[in-house]
Enzyme design. Structure first.
Site, PDB file in Angstrom:
ATOM      1  CD  GLN A  64      -2.487  -1.240   2.721  1.00 51.55           C
ATOM      2  OE1 GLN A  64      -3.451  -0.547   3.027  1.00 51.55           O
ATOM      3  NE2 GLN A  64      -1.924  -2.073   3.575  1.00 51.55           N
TER       4      GLN A  64
ATOM      5  CG  ASP B  61       7.890   3.786   0.822  1.00 48.56           C
ATOM      6  OD1 ASP B  61       8.064   2.786   0.097  1.00 48.56           O
ATOM      7  OD2 ASP B  61       7.689   3.705   2.056  1.00 48.56           O
TER       8      ASP B  61
ATOM      9  CG  HIS C 119      -3.065   2.718  -1.626  1.00 48.97           C
ATOM     10  ND1 HIS C 119      -2.976   2.557  -0.269  1.00 48.97           N
ATOM     11  CD2 HIS C 119      -4.224   2.115  -2.010  1.00 48.97           C
ATOM     12  CE1 HIS C 119      -4.030   1.872   0.162  1.00 48.97           C
ATOM     13  NE2 HIS C 119      -4.801   1.588  -0.870  1.00 48.97           N
TER      14      HIS C 119
ATOM     15  CB  CYS D 227      -1.820  15.995 -16.877  1.00 50.48           C
ATOM     16  SG  CYS D 227      -2.587  17.509 -17.487  1.00 50.48           S
TER      17      CYS D 227
ATOM     18  N   GLY E 116       2.886  -4.425   8.951  1.00 50.60           N
ATOM     19  CA  GLY E 116       2.995  -2.969   9.000  1.00 50.60           C
ATOM     20  C   GLY E 116       1.777  -2.220   8.504  1.00 50.60           C
TER      21      GLY E 116
ATOM     22  CD  GLU F 142      -0.569  -0.055  17.487  1.00 51.61           C
ATOM     23  OE1 GLU F 142      -1.477   0.534  16.883  1.00 51.61           O
ATOM     24  OE2 GLU F 142       0.156   0.482  18.359  1.00 51.61           O
TER      25      GLU F 142
HETATM   26  C1  BJW Z   1       4.706  -1.177  12.490  1.00 57.09           C
HETATM   27  C2  BJW Z   1       5.927  -0.555  12.738  1.00 57.09           C
HETATM   28  C3  BJW Z   1       7.069  -1.363  12.724  1.00 57.09           C
HETATM   29  C4  BJW Z   1       4.389   0.966  12.780  1.00 57.09           C
HETATM   30  N1  BJW Z   1       6.948  -2.668  12.497  1.00 57.09           N
HETATM   31  N2  BJW Z   1       4.608  -2.469  12.281  1.00 57.09           N
HETATM   32  C5  BJW Z   1     -16.463   1.808   5.101  1.00 57.09           C
HETATM   33  C6  BJW Z   1     -16.290   0.457   4.846  1.00 57.09           C
HETATM   34  C7  BJW Z   1     -15.474   0.033   3.803  1.00 57.09           C
HETATM   35  C8  BJW Z   1     -14.801   0.940   3.001  1.00 57.09           C
HETATM   36  C9  BJW Z   1     -14.978   2.280   3.274  1.00 57.09           C
HETATM   37  C10 BJW Z   1     -15.809   2.707   4.292  1.00 57.09           C
HETATM   38  N3  BJW Z   1     -15.776   4.053   4.303  1.00 57.09           N
HETATM   39  C11 BJW Z   1     -14.949   4.483   3.326  1.00 57.09           C
HETATM   40  C12 BJW Z   1     -14.452   3.400   2.679  1.00 57.09           C
HETATM   41  C13 BJW Z   1     -13.510   3.384   1.563  1.00 57.09           C
HETATM   42  C14 BJW Z   1     -12.116   3.819   1.932  1.00 57.09           C
HETATM   43  C15 BJW Z   1     -11.693   3.273   3.292  1.00 57.09           C
HETATM   44  O1  BJW Z   1     -11.185   2.170   3.413  1.00 57.09           O
HETATM   45  N4  BJW Z   1     -11.848   4.036   4.346  1.00 57.09           N
HETATM   46  C16 BJW Z   1     -11.516   3.566   5.676  1.00 57.09           C
HETATM   47  C17 BJW Z   1     -10.749   4.630   6.426  1.00 57.09           C
HETATM   48  C18 BJW Z   1     -12.773   3.119   6.370  1.00 57.09           C
HETATM   49  N5  BJW Z   1     -11.272   3.262   0.883  1.00 57.09           N
HETATM   50  C19 BJW Z   1     -11.133   3.886  -0.270  1.00 57.09           C
HETATM   51  O2  BJW Z   1     -11.656   4.962  -0.488  1.00 57.09           O
HETATM   52  C20 BJW Z   1     -10.329   3.177  -1.326  1.00 57.09           C
HETATM   53  N6  BJW Z   1     -11.029   3.189  -2.546  1.00 57.09           N
HETATM   54  C21 BJW Z   1     -12.242   2.604  -2.665  1.00 57.09           C
HETATM   55  O3  BJW Z   1     -12.786   2.010  -1.769  1.00 57.09           O
HETATM   56  O4  BJW Z   1     -12.768   2.752  -3.916  1.00 57.09           O
HETATM   57  C22 BJW Z   1     -14.134   2.407  -4.133  1.00 57.09           C
HETATM   58  C23 BJW Z   1     -14.526   3.065  -5.442  1.00 57.09           C
HETATM   59  C24 BJW Z   1     -14.899   2.275  -6.500  1.00 57.09           C
HETATM   60  C25 BJW Z   1     -15.277   2.881  -7.706  1.00 57.09           C
HETATM   61  C26 BJW Z   1     -15.260   4.273  -7.807  1.00 57.09           C
HETATM   62  C27 BJW Z   1     -14.865   5.053  -6.741  1.00 57.09           C
HETATM   63  C28 BJW Z   1     -14.493   4.450  -5.546  1.00 57.09           C
HETATM   64  C29 BJW Z   1      -9.025   3.925  -1.589  1.00 57.09           C
HETATM   65  C30 BJW Z   1      -8.126   3.953  -0.386  1.00 57.09           C
HETATM   66  C31 BJW Z   1      -6.914   4.832  -0.687  1.00 57.09           C
HETATM   67  C32 BJW Z   1      -6.037   5.025   0.539  1.00 57.09           C
HETATM   68  N7  BJW Z   1      -5.049   6.031   0.241  1.00 57.09           N
HETATM   69  C33 BJW Z   1      -3.995   6.306   1.196  1.00 57.09           C
HETATM   70  C34 BJW Z   1      -3.107   7.460   0.641  1.00 57.09           C
HETATM   71  C35 BJW Z   1      -2.225   6.929  -0.480  1.00 57.09           C
HETATM   72  C36 BJW Z   1      -1.325   7.980  -1.050  1.00 57.09           C
HETATM   73  C37 BJW Z   1      -0.324   8.496  -0.049  1.00 57.09           C
HETATM   74  O5  BJW Z   1       0.506   7.750   0.474  1.00 57.09           O
HETATM   75  O6  BJW Z   1      -0.369   9.688   0.203  1.00 57.09           O
HETATM   76  O7  BJW Z   1      -3.212   5.129   1.387  1.00 57.09           O
HETATM   77  S1  BJW Z   1      -4.584   6.688   2.838  1.00 57.09           S
HETATM   78  C38 BJW Z   1      -3.353   5.764   3.688  1.00 57.09           C
HETATM   79  O8  BJW Z   1      -3.913   4.576   4.307  1.00 57.09           O
HETATM   80  C39 BJW Z   1      -2.418   5.256   2.598  1.00 57.09           C
HETATM   81  C40 BJW Z   1      -2.039   3.911   3.128  1.00 57.09           C
HETATM   82  O9  BJW Z   1      -1.521   3.110   2.074  1.00 57.09           O
HETATM   83  C41 BJW Z   1      -3.337   3.409   3.714  1.00 57.09           C
HETATM   84  C42 BJW Z   1      -3.174   2.316   4.726  1.00 57.09           C
HETATM   85  O10 BJW Z   1      -2.423   2.740   5.806  1.00 57.09           O
HETATM   86  P1  BJW Z   1      -1.382   1.730   6.462  1.00 57.09           P
HETATM   87  O11 BJW Z   1      -0.353   1.373   5.496  1.00 57.09           O
HETATM   88  O12 BJW Z   1      -2.132   0.618   7.091  1.00 57.09           O
HETATM   89  O13 BJW Z   1      -0.682   2.679   7.545  1.00 57.09           O
HETATM   90  P2  BJW Z   1      -1.139   3.114   9.010  1.00 57.09           P
HETATM   91  O14 BJW Z   1      -0.401   4.332   9.367  1.00 57.09           O
HETATM   92  O15 BJW Z   1      -2.615   3.154   9.128  1.00 57.09           O
HETATM   93  O16 BJW Z   1      -0.676   1.921   9.951  1.00 57.09           O
HETATM   94  C43 BJW Z   1       0.676   1.629  10.189  1.00 57.09           C
HETATM   95  C44 BJW Z   1       0.741   0.329  10.937  1.00 57.09           C
HETATM   96  O17 BJW Z   1       2.090  -0.042  11.056  1.00 57.09           O
HETATM   97  C45 BJW Z   1       0.173   0.403  12.351  1.00 57.09           C
HETATM   98  O18 BJW Z   1      -0.671  -0.723  12.551  1.00 57.09           O
HETATM   99  C46 BJW Z   1       1.415   0.310  13.244  1.00 57.09           C
HETATM  100  O19 BJW Z   1       1.166  -0.404  14.453  1.00 57.09           O
HETATM  101  C47 BJW Z   1       2.350  -0.461  12.375  1.00 57.09           C
HETATM  102  N8  BJW Z   1       3.767  -0.212  12.616  1.00 57.09           N
HETATM  103  N9  BJW Z   1       5.727   0.781  12.984  1.00 57.09           N
HETATM  104  C48 BJW Z   1       5.733  -3.212  12.343  1.00 57.09           C
HETATM  105  N10 BJW Z   1       8.329  -0.835  12.981  1.00 57.09           N
HETATM  106 ZN    ZN Z   2      -1.413  17.526 -19.541  1.00 55.84          ZN
END
Ligand code: BJW
Ligand code: ZN
Length: 241
Positions: A98, A101, A116, A124, A186, A214
């Site tokens: 996900q 980077d 992602h 664009c 992670g 965690e």
């Molecule tokens: C360690 C550690 C160490 C730390 N060792 N571990 C309700 C139900 C179901 C779905 C939805 C809903 N409401 C809304 C939605 C949809 C939404 C969603 O899921 N929302 C939730 C918040 C509920 N999802 C979407 O919108 C997705 N699209 C979609 O559903 O499309 C449908 C569609 C169809 C057709 C047309 C239109 C739409 C898209 C999701 C996009 C997420 N984007 C981001 C930004 C990416 C760009 C960027 O980087 O800037 O992606 S948000 C952010 O969250 C990023 C990440 O990839 C993603 C996940 O986060 P991640 O990787 O889990 O990080 P953290 O920080 O949350 O957790 C870190 C973890 O590491 C922790 O657990 C720590 O404990 C651990 N940790 N150090 C081991 N050393």
């Molecule tokens: Zn253009």
């Protein structure tokens, strides 16, 4: 518990890995939902939306450029390198990340899919052209980035409410359907559709292992949940395979 994870992997031929921001935390890249995910008092998850970009593209670009500069100065950590070694031990292997980077590729992972997008690409808004976009980390960027067609560029990443790349998702599900084990590390397990992977794996009779600092919503679903740093646990597992 680590031994059980090792035993599962030893009896497997094919491995699927899902990673999230925690994998890069030990490289100094901020995660999304931990306290260090805050930037200038903005929450990361509030900035990663099409609405935030429409409201204030300069602010969102400033955040992405700031993150680029951190990532460019960061290096892959032992968790990334352990996954490179893991890939070498299996003939069929897929790493779905996900993260935007590039650190898995920089470490040497080969079969990587990005769910992602990638922070070093821009798209664009006028003509749809996708291009490389990397700042010089030592120089401040003042202008909004534009395309050769003069349209506004946006980061080529997937924000909340936007569809994920269907080819990447389909390839991941196809791989998941024929694999023996899914290793999830992670990720907080709350962002869909990646959050569905542990349950999909379980339903398909695939063994599941989580490595996270965690407990997460994934922990009760998986066969083995290991708590600790990915940069410590993953190398311990891979060394013994
Ligand atoms: C360690 C550690 C160490 C730390 N060792 N571990 C309700 C139900 C179901 C779905 C939805 C809903 N409401 C809304 C939605 C949809 C939404 C969603 O899921 N929302 C939730 C918040 C509920 N999802 C979407 O919108 C997705 N699209 C979609 O559903 O499309 C449908 C569609 C169809 C057709 C047309 C239109 C739409 C898209 C999701 C996009 C997420 N984007 C981001 C930004 C990416 C760009 C960027 O980087 O800037 O992606 S948000 C952010 O969250 C990023 C990440 O990839 C993603 C996940 O986060 P991640 O990787 O889990 O990080 P953290 O920080 O949350 O957790 C870190 C973890 O590491 C922790 O657990 C720590 O404990 C651990 N940790 N150090 C081991 N050393
Ligand atoms: Zn253009």
């Amino acid at each position: 518990m680590i031994q059980k994870a090792i035993d599962i992997l030893k009896s497997s031929k094919s491995v699927f890995v899902l990673t999230g921001a925690g994998i890069s935390a030990e490289s100094g890249v901020p995660t999304f939902r931990d306290a260090d995910g805050l930037w200038k008092n903005y929450s990361a998850t509030d900035l990663a939306t099409p609405e935030a970009f429409a409201r204030n593209p300069a602010l969102v670009w400033e955040w992405y450029h700031w993150r680029q500069s951190i990532i460019l100065k960061a290096a892959p950590n032992p968790a990334h390198y352990a996954l490179v070694e893991l890939e070498k031990k299996f003939s069929t292997f897929l790493l779905l990340t996900q993260n935007v980077d590039n650190l898995h590729r920089r470490a040497g992972s080969q079969n990587v899919l990005e769910l992602h997008g990638n922070i070093f690409r821009a798209r664009c808004l006028s003509c749809g052209n996708v291009q490389e976009h990397t700042i010089d980390p030592d120089n401040e960027v003042n202008n909004l980035p534009t395309c050769s067609c003069s349209g506004l560029l946006r980061p080529d990443v997937v924000w909340f409410g936007e569809p994920i790349p269907q080819d990447v998702w389909q390839q991941s599900l196809t791989f998941l359907n024929q694999t023996d084990v899914a290793l999830i590390s992670g990720t907080s397990g709350i962002v869909w559709p990646a959050a569905a992977i542990p349950e999909l794996a379980k339903k398909g009779g695939i063994k599941t292992i989580e490595v996270n600092l965690e407990s997460t919503p994934i922990s009760p679903i998986v066969d083995i949940s290991l708590q600790g740093k990915a940069g410590e646990i993953l190398p311990q597992i891979v060394q013994k395979l």
